[in-house]
Design a protein around this motif. Structure first.
Motif, PDB file in Angstrom:
ATOM      1  N   ARG A   1     -52.046 107.900  41.021  1.00  4.42           N
ATOM      2  CA  ARG A   1     -52.308 106.456  41.010  1.00  4.42           C
ATOM      3  C   ARG A   1     -51.737 105.849  42.290  1.00  4.42           C
ATOM      4  NH1 ARG A   1     -49.683 106.039  34.955  1.00  4.42           N
ATOM      5  NH2 ARG A   1     -50.862 107.809  34.153  1.00  4.42           N
TER       6      ARG A   1
ATOM      7  N   ASP B   1     -47.956 105.961  43.571  1.00  2.41           N
ATOM      8  CA  ASP B   1     -47.247 107.194  43.213  1.00  2.41           C
ATOM      9  C   ASP B   1     -46.600 107.819  44.453  1.00  2.41           C
ATOM     10  OD1 ASP B   1     -47.950 107.073  40.569  1.00  2.41           O
ATOM     11  OD2 ASP B   1     -49.312 108.800  40.590  1.00  2.41           O
TER      12      ASP B   1
ATOM     13  N   THR C   1     -44.031 113.238  31.738  1.00  2.13           N
ATOM     14  CA  THR C   1     -45.014 112.152  31.692  1.00  2.13           C
ATOM     15  C   THR C   1     -45.086 111.411  33.029  1.00  2.13           C
ATOM     16  OG1 THR C   1     -43.306 110.801  30.680  1.00  2.13           O
ATOM     17  CG2 THR C   1     -44.965 111.717  29.199  1.00  2.13           C
ATOM     18  N   GLY C   2     -44.007 111.486  33.818  1.00  2.00           N
ATOM     19  CA  GLY C   2     -44.021 110.827  35.126  1.00  2.00           C
ATOM     20  C   GLY C   2     -44.772 111.610  36.192  1.00  2.00           C
TER      21      GLY C   2
ATOM     22  N   THR D   1     -46.463 108.436  50.033  1.00  2.53           N
ATOM     23  CA  THR D   1     -46.989 107.579  48.967  1.00  2.53           C
ATOM     24  C   THR D   1     -48.516 107.662  48.917  1.00  2.53           C
ATOM     25  OG1 THR D   1     -45.183 106.040  49.452  1.00  2.53           O
ATOM     26  CG2 THR D   1     -46.968 105.196  48.086  1.00  2.53           C
TER      27      THR D   1
ATOM     28  N   HIS E   1     -48.264 112.981  37.512  1.00  3.01           N
ATOM     29  CA  HIS E   1     -49.656 112.580  37.274  1.00  3.01           C
ATOM     30  C   HIS E   1     -50.697 113.565  37.787  1.00  3.01           C
ATOM     31  CE1 HIS E   1     -48.133 108.137  37.232  1.00  3.01           C
ATOM     32  NE2 HIS E   1     -47.883 108.777  36.104  1.00  3.01           N
TER      33      HIS E   1
ATOM     34  N   LEU F   1     -45.962 111.663  41.630  1.00  3.28           N
ATOM     35  CA  LEU F   1     -44.950 111.202  40.671  1.00  3.28           C
ATOM     36  C   LEU F   1     -44.969 109.683  40.568  1.00  3.28           C
ATOM     37  CD1 LEU F   1     -41.848 113.378  41.722  1.00  3.28           C
ATOM     38  CD2 LEU F   1     -43.409 113.785  39.792  1.00  3.28           C
ATOM     39  N   GLU F   2     -44.904 109.198  39.342  1.00 10.02           N
ATOM     40  CA  GLU F   2     -44.707 107.769  39.070  1.00 10.02           C
ATOM     41  C   GLU F   2     -43.540 107.283  39.923  1.00 10.02           C
ATOM     42  OE1 GLU F   2     -45.952 106.281  35.691  1.00 10.02           O
ATOM     43  OE2 GLU F   2     -45.574 104.489  36.891  1.00 10.02           O
ATOM     44  N   ARG F   3     -43.765 106.229  40.709  1.00 10.47           N
ATOM     45  CA  ARG F   3     -42.772 105.791  41.699  1.00 10.47           C
ATOM     46  C   ARG F   3     -41.373 105.598  41.093  1.00 10.47           C
ATOM     47  NH1 ARG F   3     -41.230 106.313  46.704  1.00 10.47           N
ATOM     48  NH2 ARG F   3     -43.401 106.214  47.353  1.00 10.47           N
ATOM     49  N   ASP F   4     -41.289 104.870  39.959  1.00 10.45           N
ATOM     50  CA  ASP F   4     -39.971 104.557  39.392  1.00 10.45           C
ATOM     51  C   ASP F   4     -39.275 105.785  38.816  1.00 10.45           C
ATOM     52  OD1 ASP F   4     -40.386 101.974  40.092  1.00 10.45           O
ATOM     53  OD2 ASP F   4     -41.065 101.331  38.096  1.00 10.45           O
ATOM     54  N   ALA F   5     -40.058 106.753  38.350  1.00 11.30           N
ATOM     55  CA  ALA F   5     -39.473 107.938  37.726  1.00 11.30           C
ATOM     56  C   ALA F   5     -39.146 109.022  38.759  1.00 11.30           C
ATOM     57  CB  ALA F   5     -40.440 108.499  36.677  1.00 11.30           C
TER      58      ALA F   5
END
Ligand SMILES: [Mg+2]
Length: 324
Positions: free
Chosen positions: A156, A159, A207-208, A300, A210, A275-279
């Motif tokens: 996404r 990410d 889950t983080g 990114t 993607h 990877l999900e940015r925050d995770a």
């Protein structure tokens, strides 16, 4: 376009893919590291990978055991790239009739050692005569753990682009062989790549995480495939590339900047994950604690298409089998 060198590898794949029809049991088809196939109540991960004398290896510079190891490891890596577990392999071997039998014995030792190291068994294949050179083709079958897998396609915008280990070592190892430099760690990375199975399986559970791919063609090209599969682009921060100590030392004799090998060198079989940015920071820390190997955020995924390094377009995108 009449010529394959103008069409290119990816143009050819696209042209053939248009002729394929959908099937309800093909969960993931052409365009990922493995096909995901529904068989009975479960799923299979299936892929194949060819290694040709003169294209992927030279008999003068690599021992037969290493040629076999690499052919098997590179094929199995596509199962690691889905977060799966390796199960079975089939090997097709074509060679000229005057091929030395002891050489072939060593080739097979390499094939079976790599399969065993990944938990796979060789269950068959085919042998045939070749008009020139040795041709190997390895078909691999794997199993998704817990019914989960990660495709290339889930990234996404926003990410993080993260990469395992130290890419660029394999390309540097090839140069060390070509220039007869004593760089055992780099040469070993080139001759005996180790697919990241445990790492891929763990990432597929997060889950983080993607999207996942293995690095066969280089960081920029393979991360570019992940971006493209999601209709995105990406920007790599050149200041964050993980530099192996041995690669830093190789600056003394390498013909160019080692960073270029990290970005464009292939055959490392490290994993690239969205990877999900925050995770991402916590996942990278946990990964390193668990595997004793870095998982480094190097860039990114972005809305704007294309591959950039430090915000600028970069024109050294990996390897195409038919172009230049
Ligand atoms: Mg792959």
């Amino acid at each position: 376009v009449t010529d394959l060198s103008a069409l290119g590898e990816f143009g050819l794949i696209e042209r053939f893919t248009r002729l394929l029809s959908a099937h309800p049991d093909v969960v993931v088809g052409v365009g990922d590291d493995c096909a995901v196939l529904r068989c009975g109540g479960s799923h299979w991960l299936v892929s194949c990978d060819a290694s040709l004398e003169g294209v992927h290896f030279r008999r003068e510079s690599a021992a037969p055991e290493a040629i076999g190891w690499k052919a098997m490891a590179s094929a199995l890596s596509d199962i690691a790239a889905m977060g799966g577990k390796a199960r079975f392999a089939l090997v097709t071997l074509a060679c000229p009739p005057d091929t030395d039998v002891a050489w072939l014995d060593a080739l097979f030792q390499g094939l079976s050692a790599a399969a065993a190291s990944c938990g796979a068994v060789i269950v068959g294949g085919d042998t045939t005569r070749s008009a020139s050179g040795v041709v190997l083709d390895v078909t691999v079958i794997g199993e998704p753990l817990g019914g989960r897998w990660l495709t290339r396609a889930g990234a996404r915008a926003g990410d993080a682009v993260a990469v395992t280990g130290y890419p660029g070592r394999s390309a540097a190892g090839l140069l060390a062989l070509e220039y007869s430099h004593d760089a055992p760690v780099l040469i070993e990375a080139h001759l005996h790549p180790v697919p990241r199975f445990a790492e891929g399986q763990w990432l597929a559970e997060q889950t983080g995480a993607h999207a996942l791919i293995d690095m066969s063609d280089g960081l920029l090209q393979d991360a570019g495939h992940v971006a493209e599969a999601a209709g995105l682009g990406l920007d790599i921060d050149p200041g964050r590339l993980p530099m192996a100590r041995e690669l830093e030392k190789a600056r003394a004799w390498l013909p160019g900047d080692p960073a270029a090998l990290i970005l464009g060198g292939g055959e490392d079989y490290e994993l690239i994950v969205a990877l999900e940015r925050d995770a991402a920071p916590a996942l990278c820390a946990e990964f390193e604690r668990r595997f004793g190997l870095p998982l480094t955020i190097v860039g990114t995924f972005e809305e704007a298409g294309g591959v950039r390094v430090g915000g600028r377009g970069y024109d050294a995108a990996g390897f195409d089998h038919f172009k230049g």
